[in-house]
Write a protein that holds these residues in place. Structure first.
Motif, PDB file in Angstrom:
ATOM      1  N   GLY A 110      -8.545   2.074  -6.995  1.00 39.58           N
ATOM      2  CA  GLY A 110      -7.777   2.613  -5.883  1.00 39.58           C
ATOM      3  C   GLY A 110      -6.564   3.413  -6.298  1.00 39.58           C
ATOM      4  O   GLY A 110      -6.088   4.257  -5.537  1.00 39.58           O
ATOM      5  N   HIS A 111      -6.064   3.172  -7.520  1.00 39.28           N
ATOM      6  CA  HIS A 111      -4.886   3.905  -7.969  1.00 39.28           C
ATOM      7  C   HIS A 111      -5.146   5.392  -8.124  1.00 39.28           C
ATOM      8  O   HIS A 111      -4.206   6.185  -8.184  1.00 39.28           O
ATOM      9  CB  HIS A 111      -4.378   3.332  -9.300  1.00 39.28           C
ATOM     10  N   ALA A 126      -4.790  -5.032  -3.155  1.00 39.35           N
ATOM     11  CA  ALA A 126      -4.500  -3.777  -3.857  1.00 39.35           C
ATOM     12  C   ALA A 126      -4.092  -2.695  -2.874  1.00 39.35           C
ATOM     13  O   ALA A 126      -3.182  -1.899  -3.149  1.00 39.35           O
ATOM     14  CB  ALA A 126      -5.715  -3.349  -4.660  1.00 39.35           C
ATOM     15  N   SER A 127      -4.733  -2.638  -1.723  1.00 36.34           N
ATOM     16  CA  SER A 127      -4.367  -1.606  -0.737  1.00 36.34           C
ATOM     17  C   SER A 127      -2.950  -1.817  -0.236  1.00 36.34           C
ATOM     18  O   SER A 127      -2.227  -0.845   0.022  1.00 36.34           O
ATOM     19  CB  SER A 127      -5.367  -1.590   0.424  1.00 36.34           C
ATOM     20  N   THR A 158      -4.465   0.719   5.404  1.00 34.91           N
ATOM     21  CA  THR A 158      -4.550  -0.663   4.946  1.00 34.91           C
ATOM     22  C   THR A 158      -5.174  -1.545   6.015  1.00 34.91           C
ATOM     23  O   THR A 158      -5.999  -2.417   5.710  1.00 34.91           O
ATOM     24  CB  THR A 158      -3.147  -1.179   4.570  1.00 34.91           C
ATOM     25  N   ASN A 164      -6.262   7.482  -5.948  1.00 38.71           N
ATOM     26  CA  ASN A 164      -5.606   7.990  -4.741  1.00 38.71           C
ATOM     27  C   ASN A 164      -5.715   6.875  -3.707  1.00 38.71           C
ATOM     28  O   ASN A 164      -6.754   6.735  -3.046  1.00 38.71           O
ATOM     29  CB  ASN A 164      -6.242   9.276  -4.218  1.00 38.71           C
ATOM     30  N   PRO A 165      -4.682   6.055  -3.582  1.00 38.04           N
ATOM     31  CA  PRO A 165      -4.781   4.837  -2.773  1.00 38.04           C
ATOM     32  C   PRO A 165      -5.222   5.060  -1.338  1.00 38.04           C
ATOM     33  O   PRO A 165      -5.979   4.254  -0.784  1.00 38.04           O
ATOM     34  CB  PRO A 165      -3.366   4.249  -2.843  1.00 38.04           C
ATOM     35  N   VAL A 182      -9.843   4.602   0.170  1.00 39.27           N
ATOM     36  CA  VAL A 182     -10.306   3.582   1.116  1.00 39.27           C
ATOM     37  C   VAL A 182     -11.512   4.096   1.901  1.00 39.27           C
ATOM     38  O   VAL A 182     -12.368   3.312   2.347  1.00 39.27           O
ATOM     39  CB  VAL A 182      -9.198   3.133   2.085  1.00 39.27           C
ATOM     40  N   TYR A 220     -12.451  -0.808  -5.167  1.00 43.45           N
ATOM     41  CA  TYR A 220     -11.104  -0.300  -4.889  1.00 43.45           C
ATOM     42  C   TYR A 220     -10.041  -1.036  -5.698  1.00 43.45           C
ATOM     43  O   TYR A 220      -9.028  -0.434  -6.097  1.00 43.45           O
ATOM     44  CB  TYR A 220     -10.803  -0.416  -3.398  1.00 43.45           C
ATOM     45  N   GLU A 230      -0.544  -3.121  -1.979  1.00 44.90           N
ATOM     46  CA  GLU A 230       0.371  -2.815  -3.085  1.00 44.90           C
ATOM     47  C   GLU A 230       0.456  -1.314  -3.340  1.00 44.90           C
ATOM     48  O   GLU A 230       1.530  -0.784  -3.657  1.00 44.90           O
ATOM     49  CB  GLU A 230      -0.114  -3.520  -4.351  1.00 44.90           C
ATOM     50  N   LEU A 231      -0.673  -0.623  -3.213  1.00 44.29           N
ATOM     51  CA  LEU A 231      -0.737   0.785  -3.598  1.00 44.29           C
ATOM     52  C   LEU A 231      -0.312   1.745  -2.490  1.00 44.29           C
ATOM     53  O   LEU A 231       0.154   2.851  -2.766  1.00 44.29           O
ATOM     54  CB  LEU A 231      -2.159   1.125  -4.053  1.00 44.29           C
ATOM     55  N   ILE A 232      -0.525   1.360  -1.226  1.00 42.56           N
ATOM     56  CA  ILE A 232      -0.200   2.231  -0.095  1.00 42.56           C
ATOM     57  C   ILE A 232       1.158   1.839   0.458  1.00 42.56           C
ATOM     58  O   ILE A 232       1.441   0.646   0.668  1.00 42.56           O
ATOM     59  CB  ILE A 232      -1.292   2.113   0.992  1.00 42.56           C
TER      60      ILE A 232
END
Length: 372
Positions: free
Chosen positions: A257-258, A364-365, A337, A260-261, A265, A253, A367-369
């Motif tokens: 993950g970018h 990352a989750s 998250t 589709n954040p 997951v 991820y 930051e991205l979500i």
């Protein structure tokens, strides 16, 4: 008091009244809202209590509940004679929840789960895998809450399993082209990381998950490239391979993950739900459980994975303990998250040497979500 208990023993929520109170509040709500969005609250509050954040549960729930719909009414009973025709009919959600509530009142929860698990597995990707994830959280609380005789200590957790199984049955829908691990003509020699990398991507990257999975019949390489995972030799190897899948999907991820954040997951949380359920299942169901979990991860990746990885994130600033990692997820507040970080903590607990990798994925989750 419940918060203190959870912090002292983060691997067990058996004595937490907070979780039971939260589940009782939620059982007046349906499994979906705004048409078909999944109700993540039962899963998120279980993770919050488990990881020492019980004090945040009711305030978080006060906000989340404002968007939920009421529990759908039961209209026509699901029975032993008509359940097949009701399977996969979301209009029967209330009927299915009533059915499982009745079954769990009459029989031990493990017996009900063992009977219905193989019936529901072919539809594991339905509702973007949320039903099986909810089942995994419910089973984990039941395993925690058993006394010496194996009897559940609290009713709300048994009720939660009924709601989760009912949701799965109502949304049950197999893939248009399923993956058959070990089927004649498939290679089946790849390890988990290689097999994940081989999964093809659907041509049209627009639309929701139902639109994307509908493309599988015309996706070049599906399902052959998704069936390259080496089948297990027995139940123990199935469990080991499932742990590898959770680990690889979690660490993947951070770089992917970018694409589709939110949706990606589930490539990790769905197989982890299956892994959490294995101890409550007969061993003869473990290989099929791995196959279904792999299909779920592969389907999410083929639908949402980007064409290539993102640039590596700079090191530094990543908290060094599980408590710090989860506290940041709880402060972030988004249910995806929270649940993804809960899975990351499972991976780090099983393989401490990989903690930096899974901490990066959890970061990352966040930051991205978008925060809740």
């Amino acid at each position: 008091m419940a918060d203190i208990e959870a912090r002292e023993n983060p691997t067990s929520v058996a004595s937490s009244g907070t979780l039971d109170e939260a589940l009782e509040r939620l059982h007046a709500s349906g499994p979906e809202f705004e048409g078909w969005l999944s109700n993540h609250a039962p899963m998120a509050v279980e993770a919050l209590v488990r990881h020492g954040q019980a004090a945040t549960v009711h305030p978080w729930l006060d906000v989340y509940r404002t968007r939920l719909d009421e529990l759908p009414r039961a209209h026509y009973p699901v029975t032993g004679a008509n359940w097949r025709e009701a399977l996969g009919d979301p209009r029967r959600a209330g009927d299915w929840i009533e059915r499982f509530t009745r079954l769990l009142a009459e029989r031990p929860w493990r017996d009900v789960l063992a009977e219905w698990w193989p019936r529901l597995l072919p539809g594991i990707t339905a509702a973007a895998t949320h039903p099986v994830i909810r089942v995994g959280h419910a089973v984990r609380t039941l395993l925690d809450g058993e006394d010496a005789t194996g009897a559940p200590l609290t009713g709300p957790r048994v009720a939660e399993l009924g709601h989760a199984l009912g949701y799965w049955a109502a949304r049950h829908q197999p893939l248009p082209v399923p993956v058959r691990l070990g089927a004649p003509g498939t290679a089946g020699t790849a390890d988990v990381a290689e097999a994940l990398a081989a999964v093809p991507l659907v041509p049209d990257r627009s639309g929701g998950i139902r639109d994307r999975l509908a493309q599988l019949p015309s996706t070049p390489g599906w399902p052959a490239r998704a069936a390259t995972l080496r089948p297990p030799a027995g139940p123990d190897e199935a469990r080991e391979r499932l742990g590898e899948l959770v680990r690889e999907a979690t660490t993947r991820y951070a770089a992917h993950g970018h694409g589709n954040p939110v949706m990606l997951v589930h490539a990790a949380t769905a197989p982890n739900a299956v892994l959490r359920t294995l101890p409550a299942l007969p061993r003869e169901l473990w290989a099929a459980s791995l196959a279904a979990a792999w299909e779920a991860s592969a389907a999410v990746i083929t639908a949402y994975s980007p064409a290539g990885p993102a640039a590596p994130r700079p090191e530094g600033g990543v908290p060094g303990t599980a408590e710090e990692v989860f506290a940041r997820a709880a402060a972030h507040g988004d249910a995806h998250t929270i649940k993804f970080t809960d899975t990351a903590l499972d991976v780090a607990a099983a393989e401490p040497e990989r903690a930096p990798l899974v901490w990066a994925a959890a970061a990352a989750s966040r930051e991205l979500i978008a925060p809740a």
